[in-house]
Design a protein around this motif. Structure first.
Motif, PDB file in Angstrom:
ATOM      1  N   UNK A 227      65.576  25.963 -14.802  1.00 18.72           N
ATOM      2  CA  UNK A 227      64.832  26.777 -13.848  1.00 18.72           C
ATOM      3  C   UNK A 227      63.959  25.902 -12.956  1.00 18.72           C
ATOM      4  N   UNK A 228      63.664  26.335 -11.729  1.00 14.47           N
ATOM      5  CA  UNK A 228      62.883  25.521 -10.788  1.00 14.47           C
ATOM      6  C   UNK A 228      61.526  25.072 -11.318  1.00 14.47           C
ATOM      7  N   UNK A 229      60.887  25.919 -12.117  1.00 11.47           N
ATOM      8  CA  UNK A 229      59.571  25.555 -12.645  1.00 11.47           C
ATOM      9  C   UNK A 229      59.648  24.303 -13.513  1.00 11.47           C
ATOM     10  N   UNK A 230      60.625  24.271 -14.433  1.00 12.89           N
ATOM     11  CA  UNK A 230      60.785  23.096 -15.294  1.00 12.89           C
ATOM     12  C   UNK A 230      61.193  21.866 -14.483  1.00 12.89           C
ATOM     13  N   UNK A 231      62.059  22.075 -13.493  1.00 14.84           N
ATOM     14  CA  UNK A 231      62.492  20.948 -12.651  1.00 14.84           C
ATOM     15  C   UNK A 231      61.302  20.358 -11.903  1.00 14.84           C
ATOM     16  N   UNK A 232      60.452  21.230 -11.379  1.00 15.73           N
ATOM     17  CA  UNK A 232      59.265  20.770 -10.638  1.00 15.73           C
ATOM     18  C   UNK A 232      58.326  19.994 -11.553  1.00 15.73           C
ATOM     19  N   UNK A 233      58.105  20.506 -12.779  1.00 15.47           N
ATOM     20  CA  UNK A 233      57.224  19.796 -13.727  1.00 15.47           C
ATOM     21  C   UNK A 233      57.768  18.413 -14.051  1.00 15.47           C
ATOM     22  N   UNK A 234      59.070  18.338 -14.361  1.00 17.86           N
ATOM     23  CA  UNK A 234      59.679  17.051 -14.693  1.00 17.86           C
ATOM     24  C   UNK A 234      59.663  16.107 -13.496  1.00 17.86           C
ATOM     25  N   UNK A 235      59.892  16.660 -12.309  1.00 18.84           N
ATOM     26  CA  UNK A 235      59.929  15.829 -11.098  1.00 18.84           C
ATOM     27  C   UNK A 235      58.555  15.271 -10.763  1.00 18.84           C
ATOM     28  N   UNK A 236      57.519  16.077 -10.975  1.00 19.08           N
ATOM     29  CA  UNK A 236      56.156  15.593 -10.732  1.00 19.08           C
ATOM     30  C   UNK A 236      55.808  14.480 -11.720  1.00 19.08           C
ATOM     31  N   UNK A 237      56.224  14.657 -12.991  1.00 25.44           N
ATOM     32  CA  UNK A 237      55.954  13.633 -14.016  1.00 25.44           C
ATOM     33  C   UNK A 237      56.635  12.309 -13.678  1.00 25.44           C
ATOM     34  N   UNK A 238      57.859  12.407 -13.155  1.00 29.63           N
ATOM     35  CA  UNK A 238      58.614  11.193 -12.812  1.00 29.63           C
ATOM     36  C   UNK A 238      58.404  10.765 -11.360  1.00 29.63           C
ATOM     37  N   UNK A 239      57.529  11.498 -10.646  1.00 33.01           N
ATOM     38  CA  UNK A 239      57.214  11.223  -9.233  1.00 33.01           C
ATOM     39  C   UNK A 239      58.459  11.259  -8.338  1.00 33.01           C
ATOM     40  N   UNK A 240      59.375  12.160  -8.672  1.00 32.67           N
ATOM     41  CA  UNK A 240      60.571  12.369  -7.844  1.00 32.67           C
ATOM     42  C   UNK A 240      60.290  13.570  -6.949  1.00 32.67           C
ATOM     43  N   UNK A 241      59.577  13.334  -5.858  1.00 37.10           N
ATOM     44  CA  UNK A 241      59.055  14.426  -5.049  1.00 37.10           C
ATOM     45  C   UNK A 241      60.140  15.157  -4.241  1.00 37.10           C
ATOM     46  N   UNK A 242      61.253  14.502  -3.999  1.00 40.01           N
ATOM     47  CA  UNK A 242      62.348  15.176  -3.308  1.00 40.01           C
ATOM     48  C   UNK A 242      62.871  16.344  -4.152  1.00 40.01           C
ATOM     49  N   UNK A 243      62.938  16.121  -5.471  1.00 38.72           N
ATOM     50  CA  UNK A 243      63.368  17.197  -6.370  1.00 38.72           C
ATOM     51  C   UNK A 243      62.366  18.351  -6.366  1.00 38.72           C
ATOM     52  N   UNK A 244      61.082  18.021  -6.225  1.00 38.38           N
ATOM     53  CA  UNK A 244      60.059  19.068  -6.158  1.00 38.38           C
ATOM     54  C   UNK A 244      60.331  19.982  -4.963  1.00 38.38           C
ATOM     55  N   UNK A 245      60.640  19.357  -3.828  1.00 37.66           N
ATOM     56  CA  UNK A 245      60.912  20.132  -2.608  1.00 37.66           C
ATOM     57  C   UNK A 245      62.173  20.976  -2.766  1.00 37.66           C
ATOM     58  N   UNK A 246      63.234  20.347  -3.296  1.00 37.45           N
ATOM     59  CA  UNK A 246      64.503  21.064  -3.467  1.00 37.45           C
ATOM     60  C   UNK A 246      64.352  22.245  -4.425  1.00 37.45           C
TER      61      UNK A 246
END
Length: 421
Positions: A227-246
């Motif tokens: 789900x987007x919420x989990x993806x955003x949390x993981x992306x913020x932790x790994x500093x993968x901000x493009x995934x946060x936007x997607x």
């Protein structure tokens, strides 16, 4: 929320889901044949195909909405006329006049409800297929089956999958191949790591299967199972901000496309003074629904978000085409076709248009219908002696008691007794 991800066995919905599953499986097989094994893209194509097949239902629903916009001012006038009259006779007359308006435009007042009743099982089944992809898409199930067979036969599998299923929201009732597939299909990367640690002897097969499932599931950098919420949390932790936007785009686009779709659909058009309660309710719903879709899309798997976005876009495009077609056809032609269809249905039941019109004026199924019929009989029996009556029509075959023909003839007698020469 606990989900049972094997095939839906609900009557009607389960049957439709099986049929839709064949369509989705066929689309994925075609993609596989040309080397594009991507479930995100498959969901989009699948949604397009299903909504195109539903165009006839959409057309009928929009025809009703278009005529509703024209009929509503007349119906509202009738309602205002009897607003402060609550007696049986007034309610009966209001019902008769309202029915006359529907008959004038050749519309069945239950027509829109019928279209929705037909569509709802299809939409629920569509949701079921998207949610339960391994149950319906053969390639995905076959990719997971060898590993599932090995895991079921391994020591400690029951304890591991009972715990793992609870973490990913699967209702794990028994240790079987399908239940294992249901569970591991929803695994996130850390769950796959736990699986490898729990069954080190199968690490090679686990790694290969994980890679194959990721190949199926990743769409524009997002895993459709997560789900987007989990993806955003993981992306913020790994500093993968493009995934946060997607990931954030999924709920945003779900809300925007749903809002656009409600604007184009115009499900209830009053054509009145803007104070109609139904219109105000629909305006509120059209504001709330997009927000609800945004909330759902951020907490449910990306695959469902893709389905909702694709569905809204496809419906909007179809709606634009339908609206253009109906505007070109014109209301008069729609009404004429509706009336012809209604006449044909009456003829099949053995009634003429005149009989049905007479019966509509005395709708015995409406409020106070029985009382009006009794009044008609009483008035007919209490005619003053010596009063001239109209000539009776030629004898006709006896109508069955309680039939529409009998009721129509009773109305004719009532009208005749009250018409002076």
């Amino acid at each position: 929320m606990m989900l049972l991800l094997t095939k839906d066995t609900t009557p009607i919905i389960g049957w439709i889901a099986s049929l839709l599953g064949y369509i989705m499986n066929g689309i994925f097989n075609v993609q596989s044949a040309i080397g594009i094994e991507n479930l995100g893209l498959c969901i989009i194509f699948f949604t397009i195909v299903v909504y195109v097949l539903m165009i006839p239902l959409t057309v009928q629903q929009q025809k009703f909405s278009k005529l509703q916009a024209i009929m509503n001012p007349e119906i509202q006038e009738i309602q205002k006329k009897y607003k402060d009259k609550k007696d049986q006779d007034s309610m009966q007359k209001m019902q008769e006049e309202t029915q006359t308006v529907y008959q004038k435009y050749g519309v069945n007042p239950a027509g829109s409800c019928v279209q929705l009743v037909v569509q709802l099982p299809i939409l629920f089944a569509l949701y079921s297929v998207i949610r339960n992809i391994p149950a319906y898409v053969t390639n995905v199930r076959e990719a997971l089956m060898p590993l599932a067979d090995k895991l079921v036969a391994s020591d400690g599998a029951l304890e591991f999958f009972t715990d793992a299923a609870a973490k990913v929201g699967v209702k794990f009732t028994e240790l079987s191949n399908l239940k294992v597939i249901d569970t591991i299909y929803k695994f996130r990367p850390d769950h796959w790591d736990s699986l490898t640690k729990a069954f080190p002897d199968l690490s090679g097969m686990i790694g290969t299967t994980h890679q194959q499932i990721d190949h199926f599931n990743f769409f524009l950098g997002l895993n459709i199972v997560n789900n987007p919420m989990d993806i955003i949390k993981d992306a913020i932790s790994s500093k993968t901000y493009l995934l946060v936007i997607l990931a954030a785009l999924i709920p945003i686009l779900s809300a925007v496309t749903q809002w656009l779709n409600t604007k184009l659909m115009g499900t209830v058009q009053t054509g009145g003074d803007g104070n109609d309660a139904t219109a105000n309710t629909m305006k509120t719903m059209n504001t709330v629904m997009p927000l609800m879709f945004a909330v759902f899309s951020i907490t449910l798997p990306v695959g469902l978000g893709i389905y909702w976005i694709a569905g809204s876009v496809v419906r909007s495009i179809i709606q634009i085409v339908i609206n253009h077609h109906l505007d070109k056809v014109g209301v008069e032609e729609i009404v004429e076709k509706n009336q012809k269809k209604a006449d044909k249905k009456r003829e099949k039941r053995g009634f003429t248009a005149e009989q049905m019109n007479a019966n509509a004026k005395m709708n015995t199924r409406s409020i106070g219908g029985d009382a009006v019929m009794k009044k008609a009989k009483a008035d007919n029996g209490n005619q003053k002696s010596g009063e001239k009556t109209q000539e009776q029509p030629a004898a006709r075959p006896e109508a069955k008691p309680g039939s529409l023909a009998e009721k129509a003839r009773m109305v004719e007698k009532y009208n005749s007794s009250h018409t002076k020469k």
